[in-house]
Design a protein around this motif. Structure first.
Motif, PDB file in Angstrom:
ATOM      1  N   MET A  66       0.841  -1.183   0.000  1.00  0.00           N
ATOM      2  CA  MET A  66       0.000   0.000   0.000  1.00  0.00           C
ATOM      3  C   MET A  66       0.881   1.238   0.000  1.00  0.00           C
ATOM      4  SD  MET A  66      -3.045  -0.890   2.668  1.00  0.00           S
ATOM      5  CE  MET A  66      -4.155   0.320   2.004  1.00  0.00           C
ATOM      6  N   ARG A  67       0.303   2.348  -0.401  1.00  0.00           N
ATOM      7  CA  ARG A  67       0.992   3.635  -0.387  1.00  0.00           C
ATOM      8  C   ARG A  67       0.423   4.491   0.736  1.00  0.00           C
ATOM      9  NH1 ARG A  67       1.121   5.091  -6.803  1.00  0.00           N
ATOM     10  NH2 ARG A  67       2.585   3.457  -7.342  1.00  0.00           N
ATOM     11  N   PHE A  68       1.339   5.111   1.485  1.00  0.00           N
ATOM     12  CA  PHE A  68       0.929   5.959   2.598  1.00  0.00           C
ATOM     13  C   PHE A  68       1.629   7.300   2.532  1.00  0.00           C
ATOM     14  CE2 PHE A  68       0.118   1.746   4.266  1.00  0.00           C
ATOM     15  CZ  PHE A  68      -1.076   1.908   4.937  1.00  0.00           C
ATOM     16  N   ALA A  69       0.919   8.341   2.943  1.00  0.00           N
ATOM     17  CA  ALA A  69       1.496   9.658   3.150  1.00  0.00           C
ATOM     18  C   ALA A  69       1.420   9.938   4.646  1.00  0.00           C
ATOM     19  CB  ALA A  69       0.724  10.717   2.375  1.00  0.00           C
ATOM     20  N   VAL A  70       2.552  10.276   5.235  1.00  0.00           N
ATOM     21  CA  VAL A  70       2.624  10.614   6.653  1.00  0.00           C
ATOM     22  C   VAL A  70       2.958  12.095   6.727  1.00  0.00           C
ATOM     23  CG1 VAL A  70       3.872  10.201   8.802  1.00  0.00           C
ATOM     24  CG2 VAL A  70       3.413   8.291   7.251  1.00  0.00           C
ATOM     25  N   PHE A  71       2.144  12.865   7.422  1.00  0.00           N
ATOM     26  CA  PHE A  71       2.366  14.308   7.482  1.00  0.00           C
ATOM     27  C   PHE A  71       3.172  14.688   8.708  1.00  0.00           C
ATOM     28  CE2 PHE A  71      -1.773  14.388   5.044  1.00  0.00           C
ATOM     29  CZ  PHE A  71      -1.127  14.497   3.827  1.00  0.00           C
ATOM     30  N   THR A  88       9.140  13.529  15.372  1.00  0.00           N
ATOM     31  CA  THR A  88       9.310  12.202  15.952  1.00  0.00           C
ATOM     32  C   THR A  88       8.176  11.249  15.582  1.00  0.00           C
ATOM     33  OG1 THR A  88      10.510  13.170  17.810  1.00  0.00           O
ATOM     34  CG2 THR A  88       9.652  10.951  18.111  1.00  0.00           C
ATOM     35  N   VAL A  89       6.948  11.691  15.685  1.00  0.00           N
ATOM     36  CA  VAL A  89       5.808  10.814  15.391  1.00  0.00           C
ATOM     37  C   VAL A  89       5.793  10.442  13.916  1.00  0.00           C
ATOM     38  CG1 VAL A  89       3.295  10.637  15.369  1.00  0.00           C
ATOM     39  CG2 VAL A  89       4.447  11.666  17.321  1.00  0.00           C
ATOM     40  N   GLY A  90       5.944  11.418  13.040  1.00  0.00           N
ATOM     41  CA  GLY A  90       5.954  11.144  11.607  1.00  0.00           C
ATOM     42  C   GLY A  90       7.063  10.190  11.215  1.00  0.00           C
ATOM     43  N   ARG A  91       8.240  10.387  11.756  1.00  0.00           N
ATOM     44  CA  ARG A  91       9.377   9.516  11.456  1.00  0.00           C
ATOM     45  C   ARG A  91       9.128   8.098  11.950  1.00  0.00           C
ATOM     46  NH1 ARG A  91      14.803  13.029  12.804  1.00  0.00           N
ATOM     47  NH2 ARG A  91      14.079  15.000  11.931  1.00  0.00           N
ATOM     48  N   THR A  92       8.580   7.985  13.148  1.00  0.00           N
ATOM     49  CA  THR A  92       8.316   6.661  13.720  1.00  0.00           C
ATOM     50  C   THR A  92       7.293   5.901  12.892  1.00  0.00           C
ATOM     51  OG1 THR A  92       8.847   7.489  15.927  1.00  0.00           O
ATOM     52  CG2 THR A  92       7.573   5.443  15.806  1.00  0.00           C
ATOM     53  N   VAL A  93       6.211   6.567  12.536  1.00  0.00           N
ATOM     54  CA  VAL A  93       5.164   5.926  11.736  1.00  0.00           C
ATOM     55  C   VAL A  93       5.712   5.555  10.349  1.00  0.00           C
ATOM     56  CG1 VAL A  93       2.928   6.296  10.611  1.00  0.00           C
ATOM     57  CG2 VAL A  93       3.273   7.018  12.979  1.00  0.00           C
ATOM     58  N   ALA A  94       6.432   6.465   9.714  1.00  0.00           N
ATOM     59  CA  ALA A  94       6.980   6.204   8.380  1.00  0.00           C
ATOM     60  C   ALA A  94       7.940   5.021   8.400  1.00  0.00           C
ATOM     61  CB  ALA A  94       7.684   7.450   7.847  1.00  0.00           C
ATOM     62  N   ALA A  95       8.836   4.988   9.365  1.00  0.00           N
ATOM     63  CA  ALA A  95       9.808   3.896   9.450  1.00  0.00           C
ATOM     64  C   ALA A  95       9.113   2.551   9.663  1.00  0.00           C
ATOM     65  CB  ALA A  95      10.807   4.164  10.572  1.00  0.00           C
ATOM     66  N   LYS A  96       8.088   2.523  10.500  1.00  0.00           N
ATOM     67  CA  LYS A  96       7.364   1.274  10.744  1.00  0.00           C
ATOM     68  C   LYS A  96       6.645   0.805   9.489  1.00  0.00           C
ATOM     69  CE  LYS A  96       5.811  -2.178  13.066  1.00  0.00           C
ATOM     70  NZ  LYS A  96       6.714  -3.248  13.497  1.00  0.00           N
ATOM     71  N   LEU A  97       5.969   1.726   8.803  1.00  0.00           N
ATOM     72  CA  LEU A  97       5.252   1.353   7.585  1.00  0.00           C
ATOM     73  C   LEU A  97       6.202   0.809   6.520  1.00  0.00           C
ATOM     74  CD1 LEU A  97       2.704   4.290   7.388  1.00  0.00           C
ATOM     75  CD2 LEU A  97       2.160   1.870   7.770  1.00  0.00           C
ATOM     76  N   VAL A  98       7.362   1.441   6.363  1.00  0.00           N
ATOM     77  CA  VAL A  98       8.353   0.955   5.396  1.00  0.00           C
ATOM     78  C   VAL A  98       8.850  -0.424   5.807  1.00  0.00           C
ATOM     79  CG1 VAL A  98      10.715   1.329   4.572  1.00  0.00           C
ATOM     80  CG2 VAL A  98       9.062   3.168   4.458  1.00  0.00           C
ATOM     81  N   SER A  99       9.072  -0.625   7.098  1.00  0.00           N
ATOM     82  CA  SER A  99       9.550  -1.935   7.566  1.00  0.00           C
ATOM     83  C   SER A  99       8.532  -3.038   7.288  1.00  0.00           C
ATOM     84  CB  SER A  99       9.893  -1.893   9.057  1.00  0.00           C
ATOM     85  OG  SER A  99       8.720  -1.938   9.853  1.00  0.00           O
ATOM     86  N   LEU A 100       7.269  -2.663   7.141  1.00  0.00           N
ATOM     87  CA  LEU A 100       6.209  -3.625   6.826  1.00  0.00           C
ATOM     88  C   LEU A 100       6.024  -3.795   5.319  1.00  0.00           C
ATOM     89  CD1 LEU A 100       3.609  -2.542   9.526  1.00  0.00           C
ATOM     90  CD2 LEU A 100       5.052  -4.594   9.538  1.00  0.00           C
ATOM     91  N   GLY A 101       6.865  -3.098   4.529  1.00  0.00           N
ATOM     92  CA  GLY A 101       6.836  -3.249   3.084  1.00  0.00           C
ATOM     93  C   GLY A 101       6.005  -2.250   2.314  1.00  0.00           C
ATOM     94  N   HIS A 102       5.552  -1.193   2.966  1.00  0.00           N
ATOM     95  CA  HIS A 102       4.712  -0.200   2.296  1.00  0.00           C
ATOM     96  C   HIS A 102       5.556   0.895   1.644  1.00  0.00           C
ATOM     97  CE1 HIS A 102       1.181  -2.050   3.979  1.00  0.00           C
ATOM     98  NE2 HIS A 102       1.717  -1.974   5.187  1.00  0.00           N
ATOM     99  N   ASP A 103       4.951   1.572   0.659  1.00  0.00           N
ATOM    100  CA  ASP A 103       5.541   2.727  -0.008  1.00  0.00           C
ATOM    101  C   ASP A 103       5.118   3.954   0.791  1.00  0.00           C
ATOM    102  OD1 ASP A 103       6.712   4.420  -1.893  1.00  0.00           O
ATOM    103  OD2 ASP A 103       4.963   4.378  -3.202  1.00  0.00           O
TER     104      ASP A 103
END
Length: 78
Positions: A1-6, A10-25
């Motif tokens: 899936m594709r996600f945009a994190v605004f 710290t919160v944006g970085r944490t969420v983005a890193a986790k989503l990428v680690s799960l294989g998302h764009d």
């Protein structure tokens, strides 16, 4: 899936890193991508310890775009 994190904090970085680690764009949206990459010091109280450019170098699969670009198409970013 594709996600945009605004937000490049710290919160944006944490969420983005986790989503990428799960294989998302993932794209992080910010007001001014060039300014986010140019900062060499934390923004102030409560800001992440590592400047965004250094964090992004450690997370090369996370893209960076303006809020509008990230919202329109998470894959269209710098």
């Amino acid at each position: 899936m594709r996600f945009a994190v605004f937000g490049t904090g710290t919160v944006g970085r944490t969420v983005a890193a986790k989503l990428v680690s799960l294989g998302h764009d993932v794209r992080v949206g910010t007001r001014d991508p060039a300014a986010a990459l140019a900062r060499t010091e934390p923004a102030g109280a409560g800001a992440p310890v590592v400047p965004y450019a250094a964090w992004q170098a450690e997370h090369p699969r996370v893209g960076l775009a303006t809020f509008a670009e990230a919202a329109r198409s998470p894959s269209g970013c710098r």
